[in-house]
Write an enzyme that holds these catalytic residues in place. Structure first.
Site, PDB file in Angstrom:
ATOM      1  CB  SER A   1      25.224  26.894  21.393  1.00 33.79           C
ATOM      2  OG  SER A   1      25.777  25.893  22.209  1.00 33.79           O
TER       3      SER A   1
ATOM      4  CE  LYS B   1      31.261  24.736  18.316  1.00 34.30           C
ATOM      5  NZ  LYS B   1      29.812  25.218  18.271  1.00 34.30           N
TER       6      LYS B   1
ATOM      7  N   GLY C   1      36.027  25.927  18.468  1.00 35.76           N
ATOM      8  CA  GLY C   1      34.551  26.331  18.588  1.00 35.76           C
ATOM      9  C   GLY C   1      34.534  27.775  18.429  1.00 35.76           C
TER      10      GLY C   1
END
Length: 321
Positions: free
Chosen positions: A71, A190, A216
């Protein structure tokens, strides 16, 4: 057409069996990983030179490896070719003893399988697969188990599950994680949700499997270690790498009072570069700390002056600026 850099990396990957790891063999992924940002030029092109500069500096910290195209790497805004090229360049730039975990998730199972195989061919050691979420209303445990099983069955490298409900609006159900932990090519999770009770429950329910959980975020890293996590993929490590690694050492050596003090000072900065100001906030902070942050790709926008001042205060009030 694949670029020459990618073809060269694919040939290298094929010559070494696609990965340093053997499919189906569990590997130890414990440790701290920065999820690498993707640098862009003023014209929104990937800046591979700045990427290498950032990596050279990050490589001076005792990270276990690097996460690419997660991300934080703005992977939804990159083309498939760009995603592969970034992973290829990172593999060439980082020390050979560092793990390279590459985000290979796509919305369809077929596309995820293809991307995962390609990521292995350009040098990834482990694939990190985010939950498909566009049709989240139909993403039942059964659908997600089917998706991840198909990917793991074909993947030439181990797979790490990736649950990030703040971005996807979908949390990978505990029962699905427990079922998937039994797959010989799925080695961990994760979890970016921040629910430490959930992390502890997953560790407990997968204890009979060789399955590892990574926090995470640096904001709940200490608590995650306390309930059995083995490390973290922490955006804050892009700017406070030494401090996040220090927190890991304090936890692993049982220095809980010192760990607690350090954790407290990381919470506000971590929130600022994740949930509050996101990647634009992280990239701005990288500029302050001597890295190249630079712009994000549209539609992500730069911080306003008011937001930038608030971001600075979150770091300065905790002694980091």
């Amino acid at each position: 057409m694949l670029g020459p850099q990618i073809w060269a990396s694919m040939r290298q990957g094929l010559s070494r069996g696609l990965s340093r790891n053997v499919k189906g063999k569990k590997v130890d992924i414990a440790g701290i990983y920065p999820p690498v940002t993707t640098p862009f030029t003023a014209t929104a092109e990937v800046d591979y030179g700045k990427l290498e500069e950032n990596l050279n500096r990050l490589a001076t910290f005792p990270f276990r490896g690097f996460v690419v195209q997660g991300s934080t790497g703005e992977f939804p805004f990159l083309t498939s070719l760009e995603r592969l090229e970034v992973v290829s360049r990172v593999r060439q730039a980082i020390p050979k003893d560092k793990f390279l975990i590459a985000g290979s998730g796509c919305e369809s199972t077929q596309a995820t399988v293809e991307m995962t195989v390609s990521m292995a061919q350009v040098g990834a050691d482990v694939a990190m697969v985010v939950t498909p979420c566009y049709y989240r209303g139909r993403m039942s445990s059964a659908a997600l188990i089917h998706h991840y099983t198909k990917v793991a069955d074909v993947s030439p490298i181990p797979v790490v599950l990736y649950s990030v409900p703040a971005n996807t609006g979908l949390e990978l159900p505990v029962d699905a994680v427990v079922t998937l932990s039994q797959h010989p090519n799925i080695i961990g999770l994760k979890d970016s949700g921040g629910d430490v009770t959930r992390i502890g429950l997953i560790v407990h329910k997968t204890s009979k499997q060789d399955f590892q959980v990574l926090a995470g975020s640096a904001g709940f890293l200490l608590a995650s270690y306390a309930v059995g996590a083995v490390g973290g993929i922490c955006g804050l490590a892009n700017v406070l790498g030494a401090q996040v690694c220090q927190l890991e050492r304090l936890c692993l050596t049982g220095q809980w009072e010192a760990a607690q003090e350090l954790q407290h000072r990381l919470i506000e900065p971590n929130t600022a570069v994740t949930r509050r100001f996101g990647i634009p906030g992280l990239k701005k902070t990288m500029d302050w700390f001597g890295y190249y942050g630079g712009p994000c790709r549209a539609p992500l926008q730069e911080l306003s002056p008011t937001e930038e001042e608030a971001l600075r205060l979150d770091f300065s009030n905790n002694g980091w600026l």
